[in-house]
Enzyme design. Sequence first.
Site, mmCIF file in Angstrom:
data_model
loop_
_atom_site.group_PDB
_atom_site.id
_atom_site.type_symbol
_atom_site.label_atom_id
_atom_site.label_comp_id
_atom_site.label_asym_id
_atom_site.label_seq_id
_atom_site.Cartn_x
_atom_site.Cartn_y
_atom_site.Cartn_z
ATOM 1 N N SER A 1 0.823 -1.201 0.000
ATOM 2 C CA SER A 1 0.000 0.000 0.000
ATOM 3 C C SER A 1 0.866 1.264 0.000
ATOM 4 C CB SER A 1 -0.962 -0.027 1.188
ATOM 5 O OG SER A 1 -1.889 1.016 1.133
ATOM 6 N N ASP B 1 -2.762 6.009 -3.563
ATOM 7 C CA ASP B 1 -1.599 5.357 -2.954
ATOM 8 C C ASP B 1 -1.098 4.253 -3.872
ATOM 9 O OD1 ASP B 1 -3.701 3.584 -2.647
ATOM 10 O OD2 ASP B 1 -3.055 2.911 -0.664
ATOM 11 N N ASP C 1 -1.333 0.977 -4.196
ATOM 12 C CA ASP C 1 -2.190 -0.051 -4.798
ATOM 13 C C ASP C 1 -3.553 0.487 -5.223
ATOM 14 O OD1 ASP C 1 -2.909 0.158 -2.033
ATOM 15 O OD2 ASP C 1 -3.935 -1.769 -2.144
ATOM 16 N N ASP D 1 -6.120 2.014 -3.691
ATOM 17 C CA ASP D 1 -7.371 1.875 -2.944
ATOM 18 C C ASP D 1 -7.599 3.025 -1.969
ATOM 19 O OD1 ASP D 1 -5.549 1.250 -0.933
ATOM 20 O OD2 ASP D 1 -6.638 -0.524 -0.238
#
Length: 474
Positions: A99, A238, A240, A242
């Site tokens: 993340s 961010d 990834d 999400d």
Amino acid sequence: MKFGTSGLRGLVTDLEGRASALYAQAFATHLIRSGLAKTGDHILVGRDFRPSSPSIAATCIGALERAGLVPLDCGALPTPALALYGLETGAASLMITGSHIPADRNGIKFYRADGEIDKPDELQISAIAAELGDAEIDATPGTAPDKSDAANALFAKRVLSILPAGALTGLKIGVYQHSTVARDLLVEAIRHYGAEVVELGFSEDFIPVDTEAVSPETIASLRQWVREHGLDAIVSADGDGDRPLLSDETGEPVRGDLLGLISSLFLGADVVVTPVTSNSGIEANGSFRVVRTRVGSPFVIAGMSEALAAGHEKVMGFEANGGLLTASTFSLSSGSIRPLPTRDSFLPVLAPLWLAAQKKLRLSQLAEDFRMPVAMADRLENFPIETSSALMKYLRQSDKNLETFLSPIGKVSKQSDIDGLRVTLEDGRIIHLRPSGNAPEMRCYVEAPTEEAAAALLEDGLALIRRFATERNI
């Protein structure tokens, strides 16, 4: 290796090789033992752009295949895209991502065919990993059929149907691309809705962008870009994809919980589930019911499930970082979107841009109209876990300890222990102390009437944490 607020996290040096194979095997075993999958079922594997993710993904693919499942490689794509493809195809999945944390760390997010795993699933996976103990684990990498085009196309179809055609016409919007797997679709989506797009900050090297605690360096870049290009906003996400990042026309990031609030109004939600760290002004800005939870998407998902079980419709949730989850089908002017009970960064970026365009307001003016308390957050990085544990133990030991600790900044009026310690002071200001659930960090959240008061309270709160660590020599 340990589960935090969202998935398994650890140093790359600890996760690569045996550990990633171990947890992939444990997940597959859990799925089969619990009846959530059977031998021969498909399982999806996706990843972000950090350097270690391809090798960890390959190790997981090999381990999953040896455990009796049939892996499909979805390549580099946003986490919500992988989750949506899993829902569509009825397949469990693994997302290799750390993340927003630095590239020397990575992680694995686990999904059942019906969405994110919950805390009981985490306990079972951990127990199976412990059962395997020191057993020999084959960490030979594997390969799998490429399903990246299908997974990305399905998610793009969803994103490109959220707003009416031409909804952002007349706006000039920057896309901070850096190393997020959301960067290509962000450019496509903003352009699809009619805005002029300026592509910014593309990076081959992984940059950890924490949308909940945007770094001073990132804010400086945002402010420079809006001036240089005359932008109405800058959008990003961010690593990834999400958690959203949206800055206004001055380069100032819009808080994630405000993005969630605006998205709730956009969707016409009846029930909104959000962690205790989200702004206290949310309840005053909508007719929906607000349910507060601990920090982490599993707790938000559990809250949404309880609301559905109680007969509520139009149920959604969001986190203070802006990641938005839907538990119901929502009808929009351009169609409808199916439930996606995992964090998504696209809808909470598009909804505020659309609302600002509809009202012909700058984003900064739109934010001011909600009259939310000024909220800020920051963290002490590389803060030993044993130190944060000692601090929280001391503060919870007695009311006197808490009052003594906070006496330099104010008197305690009331407190909440839902997740960390959230204290309302007698003058109405709020300070919330909480150890990170997935990294050696101590987080501090504050609310106050003005920006100056919030900044001062945040600085004082972090100073008290540092002083405790120094005095205890932990």
